[in-house]
Structures are given as C-alpha cells and as structure tokens.
Design an enzyme around this catalytic site. Structure first.
Site, mmCIF file in Angstrom:
data_model
loop_
_atom_site.group_PDB
_atom_site.id
_atom_site.type_symbol
_atom_site.label_atom_id
_atom_site.label_comp_id
_atom_site.label_asym_id
_atom_site.label_seq_id
_atom_site.Cartn_x
_atom_site.Cartn_y
_atom_site.Cartn_z
ATOM 1 N N ARG A 44 -1.992 -8.590 -16.419
ATOM 2 C CA ARG A 44 -1.317 -8.845 -17.696
ATOM 3 C C ARG A 44 -2.025 -9.929 -18.496
ATOM 4 O O ARG A 44 -2.172 -9.816 -19.714
ATOM 5 C CB ARG A 44 0.140 -9.245 -17.471
ATOM 6 C CG ARG A 44 1.006 -8.102 -16.944
ATOM 7 C CD ARG A 44 2.390 -8.584 -16.591
ATOM 8 N NE ARG A 44 2.287 -9.589 -15.534
ATOM 9 C CZ ARG A 44 3.186 -10.535 -15.302
ATOM 10 N NH1 ARG A 44 4.269 -10.626 -16.036
ATOM 11 N NH2 ARG A 44 3.014 -11.390 -14.322
ATOM 12 N N ASN A 77 5.157 -6.267 -16.267
ATOM 13 C CA ASN A 77 5.257 -5.494 -15.038
ATOM 14 C C ASN A 77 6.506 -4.636 -15.076
ATOM 15 O O ASN A 77 7.553 -5.072 -15.570
ATOM 16 C CB ASN A 77 5.331 -6.418 -13.822
ATOM 17 C CG ASN A 77 4.021 -7.093 -13.516
ATOM 18 O OD1 ASN A 77 2.960 -6.662 -13.957
ATOM 19 N ND2 ASN A 77 4.073 -8.164 -12.755
#
Length: 92
Positions: free
Chosen positions: A20, A38
């Site tokens: 990320r 996520n």
C-alpha cells in the site's frame, strides 16, 4: 480535476510487504488521488483518480508486480464514480 476513477483489486502476496505504501508513493508521483487499503480476503483495493494516462500508468505498474517485495498474481479493474479525494492515502 479528475477525469476518470478506477477501482483495482490486486491479488497475490500483497499484504504485509509494504504494498500500500509503495502504491501511495507511485500514485503520488503520477499525480493521482485516491487510496489503497487491505481487504479481508488478502487482496488490496486501489482507487485511483486522475487523467486516463495517469491511471493507466498506475494500473500498468500494479500489473507488472508493484514493489519488489510483492508477488502480484492478478489485477482486476472496474470503473468507479469520481470521488472527492484530496490526495492519495493509505487506508487502514
């Protein structure tokens, strides 16, 4: 002003490997807004908004595997209604 927004769902070894944050860095360099987060199934959702060329560049980067620590098996994309994202963030 954002021209297009896309949701990308990235599958593989993409959680717990800095995916990320690397995506945030890449998206910021491209001038995109949106977020990466996520999902419970082990994938990562990436929402990217910007010009078609900017979004395509990020999607290409995701499909090429993202950061070296990740292993991307597949990337699914779908159009998304434009949102009001001030920048590109990592969501928890």
């Amino acid at each position: 002003m954002a021209n297009v927004c896309v949701s990308a769902y990235v599958y593989g070894r993409v959680q717990g490997v800095g995916f990320r944050y690397s995506t945030q860095q890449q998206a910021t360099q491209l001038g995109l807004t949106g977020y990466a987060r996520n999902l419970d199934d082990g994938s990562v959702e990436v929402v990217a908004c910007g010009s078609q060329q900017q979004v395509d560049s990020l999607i290409d980067w995701l499909k090429q595997g993202g950061p070296k620590s990740a292993k991307v098996d597949r990337v699914l994309t779908e159009p998304k209604a434009p949102g009001d994202y001030p920048d590109f963030r990592v969501r928890h």
